[in-house]
Motif scaffolding. Structure first.
Motif, PDB file in Angstrom:
ATOM      1  N   ARG A 154       0.065   7.126  -6.366  1.00 44.93           N
ATOM      2  CA  ARG A 154      -0.977   7.495  -6.837  1.00 44.93           C
ATOM      3  C   ARG A 154      -0.357   9.207  -6.891  1.00 44.93           C
ATOM      4  O   ARG A 154      -0.600  10.025  -7.063  1.00 44.93           O
ATOM      5  CB  ARG A 154      -2.233   7.285  -6.798  1.00 44.93           C
ATOM      6  CG  ARG A 154      -2.312   5.700  -5.980  1.00 44.93           C
ATOM      7  CD  ARG A 154      -3.270   5.705  -7.878  1.00 44.93           C
ATOM      8  NE  ARG A 154      -4.698   6.229  -7.153  1.00 44.93           N
ATOM      9  CZ  ARG A 154      -5.864   5.975  -7.896  1.00 44.93           C
ATOM     10  NH1 ARG A 154      -5.789   5.731  -8.965  1.00 44.93           N
ATOM     11  NH2 ARG A 154      -6.263   7.247  -7.812  1.00 44.93           N
ATOM     12  N   ILE A 155       0.176   9.220  -6.010  1.00 41.56           N
ATOM     13  CA  ILE A 155       0.296  10.551  -5.481  1.00 41.56           C
ATOM     14  C   ILE A 155       1.459  11.594  -6.256  1.00 41.56           C
ATOM     15  O   ILE A 155       1.301  12.198  -6.777  1.00 41.56           O
ATOM     16  CB  ILE A 155       1.217  10.990  -4.182  1.00 41.56           C
ATOM     17  CG1 ILE A 155      -0.029  10.496  -2.187  1.00 41.56           C
ATOM     18  CG2 ILE A 155       1.564  12.195  -3.163  1.00 41.56           C
ATOM     19  CD1 ILE A 155       0.741  10.395  -1.269  1.00 41.56           C
ATOM     20  N   PRO A 178       0.522  -1.118  -0.086  1.00 45.03           N
ATOM     21  CA  PRO A 178       0.029   0.039  -0.591  1.00 45.03           C
ATOM     22  C   PRO A 178       0.696   1.360  -0.515  1.00 45.03           C
ATOM     23  O   PRO A 178       0.576   2.532  -0.417  1.00 45.03           O
ATOM     24  CB  PRO A 178      -0.977   0.771   1.001  1.00 45.03           C
ATOM     25  CG  PRO A 178      -0.594  -1.375   1.750  1.00 45.03           C
ATOM     26  CD  PRO A 178       0.573  -1.928   1.579  1.00 45.03           C
ATOM     27  N   VAL A 179       2.083   1.144   0.389  1.00 41.94           N
ATOM     28  CA  VAL A 179       3.427   2.094   0.729  1.00 41.94           C
ATOM     29  C   VAL A 179       3.276   2.835  -0.879  1.00 41.94           C
ATOM     30  O   VAL A 179       3.216   3.780  -1.025  1.00 41.94           O
ATOM     31  CB  VAL A 179       4.332   2.662   2.293  1.00 41.94           C
ATOM     32  CG1 VAL A 179       5.151   3.129   1.592  1.00 41.94           C
ATOM     33  CG2 VAL A 179       3.228   2.016   2.881  1.00 41.94           C
ATOM     34  N   ILE A 182       0.558   3.436  -3.050  1.00 43.11           N
ATOM     35  CA  ILE A 182       0.050   5.119  -2.434  1.00 43.11           C
ATOM     36  C   ILE A 182       1.161   6.743  -3.786  1.00 43.11           C
ATOM     37  O   ILE A 182       0.500   7.626  -3.987  1.00 43.11           O
ATOM     38  CB  ILE A 182      -0.242   5.108  -1.221  1.00 43.11           C
ATOM     39  CG1 ILE A 182      -1.866   4.693  -1.041  1.00 43.11           C
ATOM     40  CG2 ILE A 182      -0.384   7.017  -0.359  1.00 43.11           C
ATOM     41  CD1 ILE A 182      -2.118   4.463   0.801  1.00 43.11           C
ATOM     42  N   SER A 183       2.012   5.679  -2.516  1.00 40.89           N
ATOM     43  CA  SER A 183       3.281   6.981  -3.423  1.00 40.89           C
ATOM     44  C   SER A 183       3.205   6.964  -4.840  1.00 40.89           C
ATOM     45  O   SER A 183       3.444   8.200  -5.483  1.00 40.89           O
ATOM     46  CB  SER A 183       4.681   6.740  -2.789  1.00 40.89           C
ATOM     47  OG  SER A 183       5.239   6.202  -3.252  1.00 40.89           O
ATOM     48  N   ARG A 214      -0.837  12.425  -9.386  1.00 36.19           N
ATOM     49  CA  ARG A 214      -1.671  12.859  -9.345  1.00 36.19           C
ATOM     50  C   ARG A 214      -0.973  14.387  -9.506  1.00 36.19           C
ATOM     51  O   ARG A 214      -1.122  15.362 -10.077  1.00 36.19           O
ATOM     52  CB  ARG A 214      -2.316  13.126  -7.694  1.00 36.19           C
ATOM     53  CG  ARG A 214      -3.196  14.309  -7.709  1.00 36.19           C
ATOM     54  CD  ARG A 214      -4.651  13.942  -7.902  1.00 36.19           C
ATOM     55  NE  ARG A 214      -5.610  15.418  -7.935  1.00 36.19           N
ATOM     56  CZ  ARG A 214      -6.557  15.815  -8.847  1.00 36.19           C
ATOM     57  NH1 ARG A 214      -6.798  15.384 -10.023  1.00 36.19           N
ATOM     58  NH2 ARG A 214      -7.169  16.940  -8.513  1.00 36.19           N
TER      59      ARG A 214
END
Length: 177
Positions: free
Chosen positions: A38-39, A31-32, A35-36, A42
């Motif tokens: 995806r960030i 997940p880390v 998420i990184s 973005r």
């Protein structure tokens, strides 16, 4: 004693530690990383939108629609003909050419909009030297900028028609170097 034997002896311990430590961490690490990723995507999307918005604001300011593009010397190469779509003005220009000991770099005067060429001679191929004199427009005498600033920094300024000051210009390259 042979030092390579110590490495061979340590290898099974490292493999065992890897297989004991990494699997329990996977539910945390995946997940880390997800998420990184995806960030960062973005942030890139936001950055692209901001750049597009700035370009559209500039286009609106110079009288172009969002689907129209403006010409600038940094996106052209060689020598060719520039033509205004509004008034039909045509002129042969040099945007950038290089030889073994000199370069010519196209510029547009911010005062009279004349297309002028900056000549630069150097002892080394593609080396721009330490020129300190200002570059002066041959038609109106306006000081454009210091020579090496004009060369080393990309010039993304929109070009305008010297006759009607329109930004709707088209460029047809005759030769490239």
């Amino acid at each position: 004693m042979w030092k390579g034997k110590d490495i061979i002896d340590e290898e099974p311990k490292v493999k065992i530690m890897f297989f004991l430590v990494v699997p329990p961490l996977l539910p945390i690490l995946f997940p880390v990383f997800f998420i990184s990723d995806r960030i960062s995507k973005r942030k890139e999307t936001i950055r692209n939108r901001e750049e597009e918005q700035k370009k559209n604001e500039l286009k609106a300011k110079i009288g172009l629609r969002p689907d129209e593009n403006y010409m600038c010397f940094s996106h052209m190469g060689g020598a060719g003909v520039i033509k205004c779509a509004d008034c039909g003005y045509e002129e042969k220009i040099t945007s950038f050419t290089h030889g073994s000991y000199s370069c010519t770099i196209g510029r547009q005067c911010p005062n009279c909009y004349a297309f002028v060429v900056e000549y630069n001679e150097s002892e080394k191929y593609h080396c721009f030297g330490d020129a300190e004199e200002d570059f002066v427009c041959r038609k109106c005498g306006t000081i454009i900028r210091k020579k090496e600033e004009a060369i080393s920094k990309g010039n993304d300024d929109p070009l305008f028609c010297p006759k009607c000051h329109s930004a709707r210009l088209h460029y047809h390259m005759i030769y490239i170097t």
